[in-house]
Structures are given as C-alpha cells and as structure tokens.
Scaffold this motif. Structure first.
Motif, PDB file in Angstrom:
ATOM      1  N   ALA A  75       0.820  -1.214   0.000  1.00  0.00           N
ATOM      2  CA  ALA A  75       0.000   0.000   0.000  1.00  0.00           C
ATOM      3  C   ALA A  75       0.846   1.253   0.000  1.00  0.00           C
ATOM      4  CB  ALA A  75      -0.933   0.006   1.226  1.00  0.00           C
ATOM      5  N   GLY A  76       2.099   1.193   0.415  1.00  0.00           N
ATOM      6  CA  GLY A  76       2.972   2.363   0.436  1.00  0.00           C
ATOM      7  C   GLY A  76       2.895   3.106   1.767  1.00  0.00           C
ATOM      8  N   PRO A  77       3.607   4.228   1.906  1.00  0.00           N
ATOM      9  CA  PRO A  77       3.652   4.976   3.165  1.00  0.00           C
ATOM     10  C   PRO A  77       2.287   5.579   3.512  1.00  0.00           C
ATOM     11  CG  PRO A  77       4.674   6.233   1.399  1.00  0.00           C
ATOM     12  CD  PRO A  77       4.402   4.865   0.842  1.00  0.00           C
ATOM     13  N   ARG A  78       2.102   5.828   4.817  1.00  0.00           N
ATOM     14  CA  ARG A  78       0.837   6.395   5.319  1.00  0.00           C
ATOM     15  C   ARG A  78       0.677   7.824   4.817  1.00  0.00           C
ATOM     16  NH1 ARG A  78      -0.772   6.833  11.725  1.00  0.00           N
ATOM     17  NH2 ARG A  78      -2.889   7.703  11.408  1.00  0.00           N
ATOM     18  N   PRO A  79      -0.507   8.208   4.323  1.00  0.00           N
ATOM     19  CA  PRO A  79      -0.690   9.575   3.814  1.00  0.00           C
ATOM     20  C   PRO A  79      -0.585  10.596   4.940  1.00  0.00           C
ATOM     21  CG  PRO A  79      -2.798   8.426   3.939  1.00  0.00           C
ATOM     22  CD  PRO A  79      -1.742   7.402   4.218  1.00  0.00           C
ATOM     23  N   PRO A  80      -0.157  11.826   4.614  1.00  0.00           N
ATOM     24  CA  PRO A  80      -0.035  12.870   5.653  1.00  0.00           C
ATOM     25  C   PRO A  80      -1.386  13.162   6.294  1.00  0.00           C
ATOM     26  CG  PRO A  80       1.069  13.546   3.625  1.00  0.00           C
ATOM     27  CD  PRO A  80       0.290  12.307   3.297  1.00  0.00           C
ATOM     28  N   ALA A  81      -1.347  13.443   7.595  1.00  0.00           N
ATOM     29  CA  ALA A  81      -2.565  13.811   8.316  1.00  0.00           C
ATOM     30  C   ALA A  81      -3.028  15.196   7.873  1.00  0.00           C
ATOM     31  CB  ALA A  81      -2.299  13.808   9.819  1.00  0.00           C
ATOM     32  N   ARG A  82      -4.339  15.392   7.876  1.00  0.00           N
ATOM     33  CA  ARG A  82      -4.908  16.682   7.516  1.00  0.00           C
ATOM     34  C   ARG A  82      -5.505  17.305   8.777  1.00  0.00           C
ATOM     35  NH1 ARG A  82      -5.562  17.412   2.109  1.00  0.00           N
ATOM     36  NH2 ARG A  82      -7.354  18.812   2.402  1.00  0.00           N
ATOM     37  N   VAL A  83      -5.061  18.513   9.107  1.00  0.00           N
ATOM     38  CA  VAL A  83      -5.448  19.130  10.378  1.00  0.00           C
ATOM     39  C   VAL A  83      -5.891  20.575  10.155  1.00  0.00           C
ATOM     40  CG1 VAL A  83      -3.849  17.714  11.712  1.00  0.00           C
ATOM     41  CG2 VAL A  83      -3.105  19.950  10.885  1.00  0.00           C
ATOM     42  N   ASN A 131       7.838  14.492  13.812  1.00  0.00           N
ATOM     43  CA  ASN A 131       8.603  14.319  12.562  1.00  0.00           C
ATOM     44  C   ASN A 131       7.783  13.683  11.441  1.00  0.00           C
ATOM     45  OD1 ASN A 131      10.961  15.389  13.785  1.00  0.00           O
ATOM     46  ND2 ASN A 131      11.365  13.379  14.713  1.00  0.00           N
ATOM     47  N   ALA A 132       6.488  13.462  11.658  1.00  0.00           N
ATOM     48  CA  ALA A 132       5.647  12.942  10.590  1.00  0.00           C
ATOM     49  C   ALA A 132       5.184  14.098   9.704  1.00  0.00           C
ATOM     50  CB  ALA A 132       4.447  12.210  11.189  1.00  0.00           C
ATOM     51  N   LYS A 133       4.534  13.753   8.595  1.00  0.00           N
ATOM     52  CA  LYS A 133       4.035  14.762   7.679  1.00  0.00           C
ATOM     53  C   LYS A 133       2.599  15.126   8.040  1.00  0.00           C
ATOM     54  CE  LYS A 133       7.638  15.082   4.947  1.00  0.00           C
ATOM     55  NZ  LYS A 133       8.363  16.347   4.757  1.00  0.00           N
ATOM     56  N   ALA A 134       2.252  16.402   7.831  1.00  0.00           N
ATOM     57  CA  ALA A 134       0.886  16.864   8.081  1.00  0.00           C
ATOM     58  C   ALA A 134       0.568  17.999   7.135  1.00  0.00           C
ATOM     59  CB  ALA A 134       0.717  17.304   9.526  1.00  0.00           C
ATOM     60  N   ILE A 135      -0.683  18.070   6.708  1.00  0.00           N
ATOM     61  CA  ILE A 135      -1.141  19.117   5.799  1.00  0.00           C
ATOM     62  C   ILE A 135      -2.195  19.950   6.511  1.00  0.00           C
ATOM     63  CG2 ILE A 135      -2.337  19.609   3.627  1.00  0.00           C
ATOM     64  CD1 ILE A 135      -1.152  17.052   2.505  1.00  0.00           C
ATOM     65  N   VAL A 136      -2.012  21.266   6.485  1.00  0.00           N
ATOM     66  CA  VAL A 136      -2.986  22.174   7.093  1.00  0.00           C
ATOM     67  C   VAL A 136      -4.098  22.418   6.085  1.00  0.00           C
ATOM     68  CG1 VAL A 136      -3.366  24.462   8.060  1.00  0.00           C
ATOM     69  CG2 VAL A 136      -1.217  23.253   8.528  1.00  0.00           C
ATOM     70  N   LYS A 137      -5.288  21.933   6.408  1.00  0.00           N
ATOM     71  CA  LYS A 137      -6.417  22.110   5.486  1.00  0.00           C
ATOM     72  C   LYS A 137      -7.156  23.416   5.724  1.00  0.00           C
ATOM     73  CE  LYS A 137      -9.617  19.435   8.375  1.00  0.00           C
ATOM     74  NZ  LYS A 137     -10.566  18.298   8.427  1.00  0.00           N
ATOM     75  N   LYS A 138      -7.050  23.975   6.955  1.00  0.00           N
ATOM     76  CA  LYS A 138      -7.720  25.241   7.245  1.00  0.00           C
ATOM     77  C   LYS A 138      -7.022  25.932   8.407  1.00  0.00           C
ATOM     78  CE  LYS A 138     -11.752  25.306   9.251  1.00  0.00           C
ATOM     79  NZ  LYS A 138     -13.213  25.198   9.507  1.00  0.00           N
ATOM     80  N   VAL A 139      -6.819  27.246   8.284  1.00  0.00           N
ATOM     81  CA  VAL A 139      -6.289  28.075   9.380  1.00  0.00           C
ATOM     82  C   VAL A 139      -7.486  28.746  10.041  1.00  0.00           C
ATOM     83  CG1 VAL A 139      -4.798  30.002  10.008  1.00  0.00           C
ATOM     84  CG2 VAL A 139      -4.099  28.422   8.196  1.00  0.00           C
TER      85      VAL A 139
END
Length: 356
Positions: free
Chosen positions: A32-40, A339-347
């Motif tokens: 499946a590959g690496p875990r997708p970045p969390a969206r916060v 140290n994981a990846k995360a994507i900011v979906k809304k400020v």
C-alpha cells in the motif's frame, strides 16, 4: 494422554495461523505504500492585547479595633457599657473602686500642707540665724517628696477610670458591675466606625504588579454592591507557608452594608498585556511534566514544550516555547506523531475568502 497431545497440537496450529496473518498484513502494508499525511486545522500564533485579572479572598477590617482592659486590678463600681452604641473618644466606660487611693491622696495632701508650713517657718528663722540653711533644705526636700508621691497617686487614681481610646462602636459586655477585674480581663471591644479597610493575600507571582495607590474592587455576602479600595500598605515579607503577601487597602466611598470581619472577594485588574501570545486551549497536549503543542513547520510535525499563563473560556496564554507566526495544530492531534508529515487544510484564525 491422547487428548492432551491433541490439545497441544491445536494450540501450535493456532499460533502458526496467527503468525501467517501478521505476515500477510505486513506485506499488504508494504504494497500500500507509506501512510498519507494527516490533515489538520491549525492556528497561526499572533500577538494581541489581553486584559488579566485575578480574584482572591479578603477580610473587612476596622480602621481601629481593640479590646478594652483595665490598667490595674480592682472591683468595678461603675459600668457604662452600652452594647452596640457609638461612644466618643475619652468617654468613661468603667470605674474601679478607688476609695483607698483617694484616702491616701488626702493624707498626702495634709502632709504636703504641713511640710509647706514648716518650710515657711524655717525660712523666717533662717533669715535671723535661728536655724541653719541645711535644716531649711531638709524641710524643702520633704515638700518635694510629698509632691512626687501625690503625683504617683493621682496617676494610679486615673488608672481606675477606663475610657474609650478613640471614637467607635462598642461590642458586647463581658463583665458585670461588682466584678473584680485585672489587666488580663476584657471588659468589651471597641471598633472604629469609619475608615474600613480590606486585607487580602496576593500570590507571589503578582506582587510586582500591585503598587501602593493601586485600586481594587471587592464584594461581600452581606451586600450586593461592589466596593472600591486603594492599596495603602503591605506586610514586610512573604508568608513562607502560603507564598503570599498580605496587602491592606483603604475603602473609598460609601461604607454602608459592610461589617468588620466579613469575607470579601477581591478582584484585581492588571494593566493589559499588548503582546500576549494566545492559542486555543484544545491545541495543548498535557504531559506528566509540563505541556506540549504540535507545531506544523513546512508540513512537518514538531512536538514543542511550552509554558502557559492566564486563560479565558477558550484561549490560553503561552509565555514560552512559541513565537509569532508559528502554526499550531488544533484538530486531528491524536493522529499526529513527531517528525511525521501533516497538511494544514484550514487556518481557523484567518478569514475565509468568498467562494472558497
């Protein structure tokens, strides 16, 4: 024996099947590959003006308050204690039996008169050489001694009169006429009827922010009104047991409805902090020792230690650990790892553009 062998074989087959399932899951995860970045959702730290206030317990105290004690022992022959009445300074509260002292004073007065007569006679004789000057000096010394004894006796007589040291309201009567009292006996209490004050304990961290002349507000259970008082003095040092400083403030304005000894809720407002860093309370992750937040920097998660200050219903002040412009995660925190990846979906603290 055969049953036991079959049971052991069954367990072995069960473990083998579980191991096979785990290997299959691991292989599937690799495919499946690496875990997708969390969206916060995130909050960008910014400086803003914050007003701070605290509420501490206090006590209403009279401007002057004392127990009334006699200065000498004796039997009470007059008692003028009117419970709850206001008396003026110098008013007679009680009188002790002074008959013996008065008699001694009369005796000394007679002796003084006799000594004065003797001195007058000796003075006349000394002028014609009838007596020596030394005899005249001895007679004059007797006058001085009698006057000194009479002065001491007059002071003792005045001590049998117990008078109000200041204008105030009398408390309850603790003795009755005819009672024998001593300097350890309390006759009543007296409290000044105006100039009330409020004493309160200020926590150590706020001591430098309350100055002499500052104003505080307070309320009591005896009245629905809010009162104002001005800081006038403080104790000389911090109480070691409570780490607080006792401060006294003088009441300003109408004192109606206040009773000395009442509990007070003292509210102290401090100067606004124009550059306070406030973040939403849900962004904070409590730890065994301290507090942390997740900071999103270039889509990478950082676990940052912080210290906090004041708080309101939804925001907490950060006094160290963050800077203006830092992006702090406020939702999806449970799925974040350092140290994981995360994507900011809304400020959440930035207005949304129309049509977005």
């Amino acid at each position: 024996m055969k049953k036991q062998t079959l049971f052991i074989a069954s367990i072995a087959l069960l473990f083998a099947a579980c191991g096979s399932d785990r290997k299959k899951d691991a292989a599937a995860a690799q495919k499946a590959g690496p875990r997708p970045p969390a969206r916060v959702d995130a909050y960008v730290v910014e400086a803003r003006s914050v007003s701070e206030h605290i509420e501490v317990p206090g006590t209403i105290v009279a401007g002057e308050s004392t127990e009334i004690h006699p200065e000498t022992s004796g039997r009470i022959v007059q008692l003028n204690i009117r419970e709850g009445a206001v008396v003026s300074k110098g008013a007679l509260i009680a009188r002790l039996d002074d008959a013996e002292l008065v008699a001694q004073r009369r005796k000394l007065q007679v002796q003084l008169q006799q000594a004065q007569t003797t001195v007058n006679r000796y003075a006349a004789l000394e002028k014609i050489g009838g007596i020596s000057k030394q005899d005249l000096d001895v007679a004059r010394l007797q006058i001085s001694n009698a006057q000194a004894d009479l002065a001491v006796l007059s002071v003792n007589i005045r001590k049998t009169e117990i008078r109000a040291p200041f204008t105030g309201k009398m408390g309850l009567k603790m003795v009755s006429p005819g009672a024998y009292v001593s300097p350890q006996t309390a006759l009543t209490t007296l409290q000044k009827t105006n100039g009330l004050r409020v004493d309160f304990n200020l926590p150590e961290q706020y001591i430098g922010r309350v100055k002499q002349g500052s104003y505080v507000n307070f309320t009591t259970d005896n009245s629905s009104r809010a009162y104002s008082a001005q800081v006038m003095a403080s104790e000389s040092g911090i109480a070691g047991a409570t780490r607080t400083l006792t401060i006294r403030a003088a009441l300003k304005g109408d004192e109606a409805g206040l009773v000395p000894g009442s509990f007070a809720r003292v509210r102290i407002a401090f100067e606004p902090n124009p550059a306070a860093l406030m973040i939403p309370s849900q962004a904070i992750v409590p730890q065994a020792r301290g507090k942390k937040v997740y900071v999103i920097d270039s889509n990478q998660v950082k676990f940052v230690d912080i210290t906090t200050g004041i708080r309101d219903s939804s925001f907490v002040q950060v006094t160290s650990g963050l800077n203006v412009g830092d992006t702090v995660a406020v939702t999806g925190i449970l799925g974040l790892k350092p140290n994981a990846k995360a994507i900011v979906k809304k400020v959440v603290n930035r207005p949304q553009k129309k049509g977005s």
